[in-house]
Design a protein around this motif. Structure first.
Motif, PDB file in Angstrom:
ATOM      1  N   UNK A 162      19.379  -8.396   0.208  1.00  0.00           N
ATOM      2  CA  UNK A 162      20.197  -9.534  -0.245  1.00  0.00           C
ATOM      3  C   UNK A 162      19.592 -10.128  -1.513  1.00  0.00           C
ATOM      4  N   UNK A 163      18.251 -10.052  -1.648  1.00  0.00           N
ATOM      5  CA  UNK A 163      17.567 -10.535  -2.848  1.00  0.00           C
ATOM      6  C   UNK A 163      17.610  -9.473  -3.944  1.00  0.00           C
ATOM      7  N   UNK A 164      17.373  -8.220  -3.527  1.00  0.00           N
ATOM      8  CA  UNK A 164      17.262  -7.147  -4.500  1.00  0.00           C
ATOM      9  C   UNK A 164      18.071  -5.949  -3.985  1.00  0.00           C
ATOM     10  N   UNK A 165      19.329  -5.887  -4.355  1.00  0.00           N
ATOM     11  CA  UNK A 165      20.189  -4.830  -3.795  1.00  0.00           C
ATOM     12  C   UNK A 165      19.577  -3.449  -3.997  1.00  0.00           C
ATOM     13  N   UNK A 166      19.677  -2.635  -2.966  1.00  0.00           N
ATOM     14  CA  UNK A 166      19.219  -1.248  -3.070  1.00  0.00           C
ATOM     15  C   UNK A 166      17.725  -1.054  -2.877  1.00  0.00           C
ATOM     16  N   UNK A 167      16.967  -2.143  -2.670  1.00  0.00           N
ATOM     17  CA  UNK A 167      15.512  -1.941  -2.560  1.00  0.00           C
ATOM     18  C   UNK A 167      15.162  -1.179  -1.266  1.00  0.00           C
ATOM     19  N   UNK A 168      14.110  -0.393  -1.366  1.00  0.00           N
ATOM     20  CA  UNK A 168      13.645   0.402  -0.217  1.00  0.00           C
ATOM     21  C   UNK A 168      12.193   0.015   0.032  1.00  0.00           C
ATOM     22  N   UNK A 169      11.848  -0.331   1.264  1.00  0.00           N
ATOM     23  CA  UNK A 169      10.472  -0.752   1.568  1.00  0.00           C
ATOM     24  C   UNK A 169       9.676   0.454   2.068  1.00  0.00           C
ATOM     25  N   UNK A 170       8.687   0.907   1.313  1.00  0.00           N
ATOM     26  CA  UNK A 170       7.984   2.132   1.697  1.00  0.00           C
ATOM     27  C   UNK A 170       6.964   1.926   2.821  1.00  0.00           C
ATOM     28  N   UNK A 246      -2.744   8.288  -5.080  1.00  0.00           N
ATOM     29  CA  UNK A 246      -1.865   7.757  -6.139  1.00  0.00           C
ATOM     30  C   UNK A 246      -0.710   6.938  -5.581  1.00  0.00           C
ATOM     31  N   UNK A 247      -0.707   6.735  -4.258  1.00  0.00           N
ATOM     32  CA  UNK A 247       0.435   6.016  -3.658  1.00  0.00           C
ATOM     33  C   UNK A 247       0.491   4.562  -4.103  1.00  0.00           C
ATOM     34  N   UNK A 248      -0.652   3.923  -4.149  1.00  0.00           N
ATOM     35  CA  UNK A 248      -0.635   2.504  -4.538  1.00  0.00           C
ATOM     36  C   UNK A 248      -0.077   2.359  -5.952  1.00  0.00           C
ATOM     37  N   UNK A 249      -0.510   3.271  -6.806  1.00  0.00           N
ATOM     38  CA  UNK A 249      -0.015   3.247  -8.188  1.00  0.00           C
ATOM     39  C   UNK A 249       1.510   3.416  -8.208  1.00  0.00           C
ATOM     40  N   UNK A 250       1.982   4.384  -7.411  1.00  0.00           N
ATOM     41  CA  UNK A 250       3.432   4.646  -7.371  1.00  0.00           C
ATOM     42  C   UNK A 250       4.176   3.402  -6.874  1.00  0.00           C
ATOM     43  N   UNK A 251       3.640   2.782  -5.842  1.00  0.00           N
ATOM     44  CA  UNK A 251       4.273   1.582  -5.286  1.00  0.00           C
ATOM     45  C   UNK A 251       4.321   0.471  -6.329  1.00  0.00           C
ATOM     46  N   UNK A 252       3.218   0.329  -7.050  1.00  0.00           N
ATOM     47  CA  UNK A 252       3.201  -0.737  -8.063  1.00  0.00           C
ATOM     48  C   UNK A 252       4.263  -0.469  -9.121  1.00  0.00           C
ATOM     49  N   UNK A 253       4.395   0.798  -9.494  1.00  0.00           N
ATOM     50  CA  UNK A 253       5.421   1.141 -10.487  1.00  0.00           C
ATOM     51  C   UNK A 253       6.816   0.801  -9.965  1.00  0.00           C
ATOM     52  N   UNK A 254       6.966   0.851  -8.628  1.00  0.00           N
ATOM     53  CA  UNK A 254       8.281   0.518  -8.041  1.00  0.00           C
ATOM     54  C   UNK A 254       8.474  -0.979  -7.857  1.00  0.00           C
ATOM     55  N   UNK A 255       7.451  -1.764  -8.172  1.00  0.00           N
ATOM     56  CA  UNK A 255       7.586  -3.213  -8.041  1.00  0.00           C
ATOM     57  C   UNK A 255       7.029  -3.798  -6.756  1.00  0.00           C
ATOM     58  N   UNK A 256       6.173  -3.050  -6.077  1.00  0.00           N
ATOM     59  CA  UNK A 256       5.575  -3.593  -4.847  1.00  0.00           C
ATOM     60  C   UNK A 256       4.602  -4.722  -5.197  1.00  0.00           C
ATOM     61  N   UNK A 257       4.712  -5.847  -4.499  1.00  0.00           N
ATOM     62  CA  UNK A 257       3.820  -6.975  -4.774  1.00  0.00           C
ATOM     63  C   UNK A 257       2.821  -7.222  -3.643  1.00  0.00           C
ATOM     64  N   UNK A 258       3.182  -6.802  -2.412  1.00  0.00           N
ATOM     65  CA  UNK A 258       2.281  -7.031  -1.273  1.00  0.00           C
ATOM     66  C   UNK A 258       2.224  -5.789  -0.389  1.00  0.00           C
TER      67      UNK A 258
END
Ligand code: GDU
Length: 615
Positions: A162-170, A246-258
């Motif tokens: 609802x905040x970010x349409x289409x977001x996927x939580x890894x 490299x997962x953390x890096x990938x997540x950050x590139x996707x906009x992961x904040x926490x």
């Protein structure tokens, strides 16, 4: 001669290092050239594998081990010079206004959440031979831990979209040799429980070599002289794996904040996690540990603020075996004891950590994800020279806090009601009984299940529902309260706010001993009475409004296991069997659409007969 040949070959450098580090015994019975070549090659590749999976290789492992073993033998205290105090943190009453406000903030921040499940432990303490993620969370609904966790993440994802349409939580799951294949199979057999396959990554941790003595001599496997004995290195491996993969890096590139960490068997974790995420976001915490009130001597770490004589100070987890000696040696001469509240003054760390992705990435860049190690040998006698069995170096994920710079913002969130946040499944029946006798919670498969019903009933009561009293039962020798067996899919309601919007509490009446299972997403309960058992299943796009349904049947029974009667392992560790007989109402809606239940207000009675209403 054959060893000389090896020193000149592909593995020569490693073998040379090992000989220099006084590890001759590994090669004592090394067969002559031409003999047992396959087994010799097996040992060499095994050593190479261990070497490449430890930062700095076996050389660093043996050097670190020698130092830690010497310190342990000398009885050195790793908290020397530190004084503990009870730290300040956010303390929330479950379902209070403050809790709901933080939960809302957590939902707003959820589009930036990624999840990490540490599930490399086999659960030897539990007496269960399978992987713990495959155990049912509760028998009423019958879904396993992994399913409930993934559904919880998907439920949060729906809210986050609802905040970010289409977001996927890894989600990343740390496995080990003991759990990897079975975790992968569980996921693929169930189509990833509704998640996108690319949403989930498995990261396998490697074991480390066992140590025979204070000289850090590596132990050979007694059943195979061409292998070393190995054991898990602990959940702390998760940090270096997130970095090196490299997962953390990938997540950050996707906009992961926490990044939210959690463990394999706490069916209640997602009740409190959104609020804790809200606390992290509101206070801009680099690290936030979710905590609950802790019984003194309970086998969970205590969160303490430690201040050193030289002025340094940090808020960290002090593991349960270290807390009592630390307190006795400093400001609490009686050690780890309950205060007037009936709990230890130090909140209990339940190892659900929320780490801010930015500072986490910087930290991992700096340290490579290495976490302070420790060793915990069981000595054969007071000379502390011999071990009862080989030991190994270990590390814990919560010790990430120890690596943080002084300016880091560390905090914790205590949920004041243990029943709303924490009930892990760790101990086999006999050990569970002994824990209770010693005044600690049992953390057994029995209470892991019953606490779900307890939490659900108490939560619905807060919404104004009338819930029958619990039955007093004895399962596996534990005296327990068996509340009405209410269980729902996280896709029905994950947050308290969702539950409130879907259930009109004053319209819900559940009798003593009744069961209610909601296996549906879009259900609105206006008026419902259950005396017996009711299961509601519906297509994700079916919209149900229950208004005026009254169900009465003889229900389902949680029967203590009779001695000497065969039972499945899952039942045996719980101490009961569920007898569903033919009684119980099933409402099933397989097609999308809007449904009013009942069509006309009616009383449905279906004793000894399973009625399926299929739309
Ligand atoms: N785990 C791994 N790899 C390992 C060891 C464990 O992934 O090498 C996983 C387990 O599968 C489990 C989690 O780590 O999901 C925790 O393992 P345990 O249940 O064995 O943990 P402990 O009981 O030893 O204690 C930990 C913390 C305590 C407290 C407690 C709460 O160290 O401070 O927070 O969990 O459950």
């Amino acid at each position: 001669d054959s060893l000389q040949q090896i020193l000149k070959g592909e593995h020569g450098e490693l073998v040379g290092d090992l000989l220099e580090l006084d590890q001759h015994h590994i090669f004592d019975d090394w067969p002559a050239a031409g003999q047992q070549e396959n087994q010799k090659a097996q040992l060499l590749s095994h050593l190479q594998h261990l070497d490449s999976n430890y930062n700095g290789g076996l050389k660093a492992y043996i050097t670190n081990a020698k130092k830690l073993l010497q310190e342990a033998q000398a009885g050195e205290n790793s908290f020397e010079g530190f004084t503990p105090e009870v730290p300040e943190g956010e303390k929330l009453d479950y379902a209070s206004q403050a809790f709901e406000d933080y939960e809302q903030k957590g939902v707003e921040a959820a589009h930036g959440a990624a999840f990490v499940l540490v599930a490399g432990g086999l659960g030897e303490r539990l007496g269960y031979s399978g992987i713990k993620l495959a155990l049912p969370v509760d028998s009423a609904r019958g879904t396993c831990f992994l399913q409930v966790y993934i559904e919880s993440i998907l439920a949060l994802q729906h809210l986050a979209q609802k905040q970010k349409p289409g977001c996927v939580l890894p989600l990343a799951i740390m496995t080990s040799d003991d759990t990897h294949q079975r975790t992968a199979d569980l996921l693929s057999e169930h189509a990833h429980f509704g998640a996108e396959p690319s949403q989930i990554t498995l990261l396998k941790q490697e074991k480390v070599a066992c140590l025979l003595d204070n000289g850090a001599h590596l132990a050979l496997d007694p059943s195979d002289p061409f292998r070393l004995l190995t054991k898990p290195h602990g959940h702390g491996d998760v940090h270096s794996l997130l970095h090196s993969s490299g997962i953390l890096q990938r997540w950050q590139d996707q906009g992961v904040s926490h990044v939210c960490f959690f463990q394999d068997t706490n069916g209640l974790v997602f009740r409190a996690l959104p609020a804790a995420l809200g606390v992290s976001a509101a206070h801009d915490f680099d690290l936030n540990s979710l905590a609950v009130p802790r019984k003194a001597k309970e086998a969970i770490g205590g969160i303490a603020r430690l201040t050193h004589k030289d002025g340094r100070s940090m808020t960290i987890n002090v593991e349960y075996n270290q807390l009592d000696p630390l307190l006795r040696a400093t400001t609490y001469p009686d050690g780890d004891v309950n205060d007037s509240t009936g709990f230890s003054p130090f909140p209990g760390n339940i190892n659900q950590l929320i780490i801010k992705a930015d500072s986490y990435a910087q930290q991992l860049q700096r340290t490579g994800g290495l976490i302070a190690e420790f060793v915990n040998p069981k000595y054969a006698d007071s000379s502390r020279k011999k071990f009862k069995s080989p030991t190994r170096l270990e590390c814990m994920m919560q010790d990430y806090a120890k690596e943080l710079p002084a300016k880091a913002r560390t905090g914790f969130t205590v949920i004041n009601q243990v029943w709303a946040a924490y009930s892990p499944v760790k101990n086999a029946p006999e050990d569970a009984k002994a824990k209770v006798a010693a005044g600690s919670p049992s953390h057994s498969a029995t209470t892991g299940e019953l606490d779900i019903y307890h939490a659900n009933c108490r939560t619905l009561q807060r919404l104004g529902a009338q819930i029958g009293d619990p039955d007093q039962c004895v399962f596996n020798g534990l005296k327990v309260d068996l509340w009405p067996r209410i269980s729902w899919s996280p896709l029905f309601a994950l947050t308290l706010a969702q539950l409130k919007s879907k259930v009109a509490g004053e319209g819900l009446v559940i009798s003593k001993g009744a069961s209610l299972v909601i296996e549906a997403e879009d259900v609105c309960i206006r008026n419902l009475r259950v005396d017996g058992a009711l299961r509601i299943r519906a297509h994700p796009k079916a919209q149900l409004t229950i208004n005026g349904l009254s169900v009465s049947n003889s229900g389902w029974n949680w029967r203590p296991l009779s001695l000497n009667k065969p039972a499945a392992e899952e039942e045996w560790i719980r101490g009961f069997k569920v007898c569903r007989g033919k009684a119980g109402e099933e409402l099933t809606y397989n097609e999308p659409g809007k449904y009013l239940v009942p069509k006309k207000s009616s009383h449905v009675s279906s004793d000894e007969q399973k009625v399926a209403v299929t739309a």
